[in-house]
Design an enzyme around this catalytic site. Structure first.
Site, PDB file in Angstrom:
ATOM      1  N   ASN A  15      49.993  37.262  39.597  1.00 51.52           N
ATOM      2  CA  ASN A  15      51.364  37.250  39.788  1.00 51.52           C
ATOM      3  C   ASN A  15      51.788  37.132  38.095  1.00 51.52           C
ATOM      4  OD1 ASN A  15      54.028  36.628  39.945  1.00 51.52           O
ATOM      5  ND2 ASN A  15      53.719  34.465  40.817  1.00 51.52           N
ATOM      6  N   TRP A  16      52.379  38.310  37.761  1.00 52.42           N
ATOM      7  CA  TRP A  16      52.689  38.168  36.325  1.00 52.42           C
ATOM      8  C   TRP A  16      53.908  37.614  35.920  1.00 52.42           C
ATOM      9  CZ3 TRP A  16      51.351  44.089  34.305  1.00 52.42           C
ATOM     10  CH2 TRP A  16      50.152  44.133  34.607  1.00 52.42           C
ATOM     11  N   LYS A  17      54.683  37.208  36.868  1.00 51.05           N
ATOM     12  CA  LYS A  17      56.185  36.706  37.064  1.00 51.05           C
ATOM     13  C   LYS A  17      56.887  37.339  36.073  1.00 51.05           C
ATOM     14  CE  LYS A  17      53.906  32.027  37.788  1.00 51.05           C
ATOM     15  NZ  LYS A  17      53.808  30.712  37.885  1.00 51.05           N
ATOM     16  N   HIS A 105      57.528  32.656  47.078  1.00 54.11           N
ATOM     17  CA  HIS A 105      57.218  31.942  46.234  1.00 54.11           C
ATOM     18  C   HIS A 105      57.995  30.633  45.866  1.00 54.11           C
ATOM     19  CE1 HIS A 105      55.417  30.840  42.236  1.00 54.11           C
ATOM     20  NE2 HIS A 105      54.314  31.354  42.486  1.00 54.11           N
ATOM     21  N   GLU A 107      58.706  29.278  43.425  1.00 57.65           N
ATOM     22  CA  GLU A 107      59.784  29.378  42.078  1.00 57.65           C
ATOM     23  C   GLU A 107      60.912  30.240  42.824  1.00 57.65           C
ATOM     24  OE1 GLU A 107      57.377  31.391  39.222  1.00 57.65           O
ATOM     25  OE2 GLU A 107      56.133  29.664  38.872  1.00 57.65           O
ATOM     26  N   GLU A 177      49.876  27.285  47.991  1.00 56.74           N
ATOM     27  CA  GLU A 177      50.177  26.929  46.537  1.00 56.74           C
ATOM     28  C   GLU A 177      50.757  25.615  46.628  1.00 56.74           C
ATOM     29  OE1 GLU A 177      50.186  30.733  43.930  1.00 56.74           O
ATOM     30  OE2 GLU A 177      52.227  30.428  44.667  1.00 56.74           O
ATOM     31  N   GLY A 183      51.081  26.347  37.381  1.00 57.21           N
ATOM     32  CA  GLY A 183      51.642  26.435  35.938  1.00 57.21           C
ATOM     33  C   GLY A 183      51.341  24.945  35.404  1.00 57.21           C
ATOM     34  N   SER A 223      47.111  27.037  39.271  1.00 60.70           N
ATOM     35  CA  SER A 223      46.183  26.714  37.896  1.00 60.70           C
ATOM     36  C   SER A 223      44.786  27.283  38.275  1.00 60.70           C
ATOM     37  CB  SER A 223      46.196  25.399  37.522  1.00 60.70           C
ATOM     38  OG  SER A 223      47.569  25.044  37.244  1.00 60.70           O
ATOM     39  N   GLY A 244      48.531  33.057  38.613  1.00 67.16           N
ATOM     40  CA  GLY A 244      49.698  33.080  37.609  1.00 67.16           C
ATOM     41  C   GLY A 244      49.359  33.303  36.315  1.00 67.16           C
ATOM     42  N   GLY A 245      49.396  32.209  35.340  1.00 72.49           N
ATOM     43  CA  GLY A 245      49.175  32.202  34.113  1.00 72.49           C
ATOM     44  C   GLY A 245      47.711  32.920  33.625  1.00 72.49           C
TER      45      GLY A 245
END
Ligand code: PEP
Length: 262
Positions: A15-17, A105, A107, A177, A183, A223, A244-245
């Site tokens: 997930n590149w956000k 998600h 977010e 999640e 993150g 993470s 993600g990251g």
């Protein structure tokens, strides 16, 4: 090689956000493709979820170089078309060969007010358009400390799957999640992640029956990085990772997809 409870290939999703313009996206997906081999694709499915503006560019690279990576999106609207300024319809994504769309998600739930009802409508719209939803569920730190993690997640699973056929649920992906791990660099222990993913599977069994529960893929997200991927991904009820990251660095993400080698 299939691992975990489903007997299906694990799914490793990036997930590149809101990162990478379309030039950077092309570079990232190409670098990632150099790091992955047919041996990897034989045992894991890999998806990338760029921002909307990058999807066409990434699709072109995947097609031109015949890269067997799955194209994903991070969001779509649940209506088919209409006066929804700024939104993207599921059919527009399907036309770009998008196979998987993230729904709910944390977010989007927290920052953009997505409710369980909206997430459920989105899950159905994604399925109606022949794509696979990745339904995200997870608890906050406060909810975990109050002993409410299971209740929260069960509620999100029930709401997210309401009215979805058993067959469609079986083909879906659910990402557990824990919000406190997204993150933050904090990861659930493999034991906790396993217990919560088993709990998600039990909730699916209750809503959609044993066949759907046996074949739904349940990802862990929060993470995940190369250093902790193997211990998480070898748990019996964990069928992949939503990353993600670490998915923004080709080498790190490739090493997660190659967790079985490390
Ligand atoms: C995510 O974006 O869903 C996620 C799990 O992010 P990170 O891997 O950075 O925690």
């Amino acid at each position: 090689m299939a691992e975990g409870a489903t007997g299906r290939k694990p799914l490793i999703s990036g997930n590149w956000k809101m990162h990478n313009n379309h030039f950077e996206a092309i570079q990232l997906v190409q670098t990632l493709s150099y790091a992955l081999s047919d041996d990897d694709y034989a045992v894991v499915d890999v998806s990338v979820h760029p921002p909307f503006t990058d999807i066409r560019s990434v699709q072109t690279v995947l097609d031109a170089d015949r890269i067997p990576m799955l194209l994903g999106a991070q969001h779509c609207h649940f209506e088919e078309k209409g006066a929804f300024t700024g939104e993207v319809a599921p059919a527009m994504l399907a036309k770009l060969n998008v196979k998987l769309v993230i729904a709910g998600h944390s977010e989007r739930r927290e920052l953009f007010g997505e409710t369980d009802e909206m997430v459920n409508a989105k899950v159905k719209a994604i399925i109606r358009n022949s794509m696979t939803p990745i339904l995200c569920v997870g608890e906050t730190l406060t909810e975990r400390e109050a002993g409410q993690a299971e209740t929260k997640v069960t509620g999100q699973v029930r709401a997210g799957l309401a009215g979805v056929t058993k067959a469609a649920v079986g083909a879906m992906v659910i990402a557990y999640e824990p919000i406190w791990a997204i993150g933050t660099g904090k990861t659930a222990t493999p034991e906790d992640a396993q217990a919560m993913c088993a709990h998600v599977r039990a909730a699916v069994r209750e809503v959609s029956g044993p066949d759907a529960a046996a074949s739904v893929r349940i990802q862990y997200g929060g993470s995940v990085k190369a250093a902790n991927a193997a211990e998480l991904l070898t748990q019996p009820d964990i069928d992949g990772a939503l990353v993600g990251g670490a998915s923004l660095e080709a080498e790190n993400f490739a090493r997660i997809a190659q967790y079985r080698l490390h």
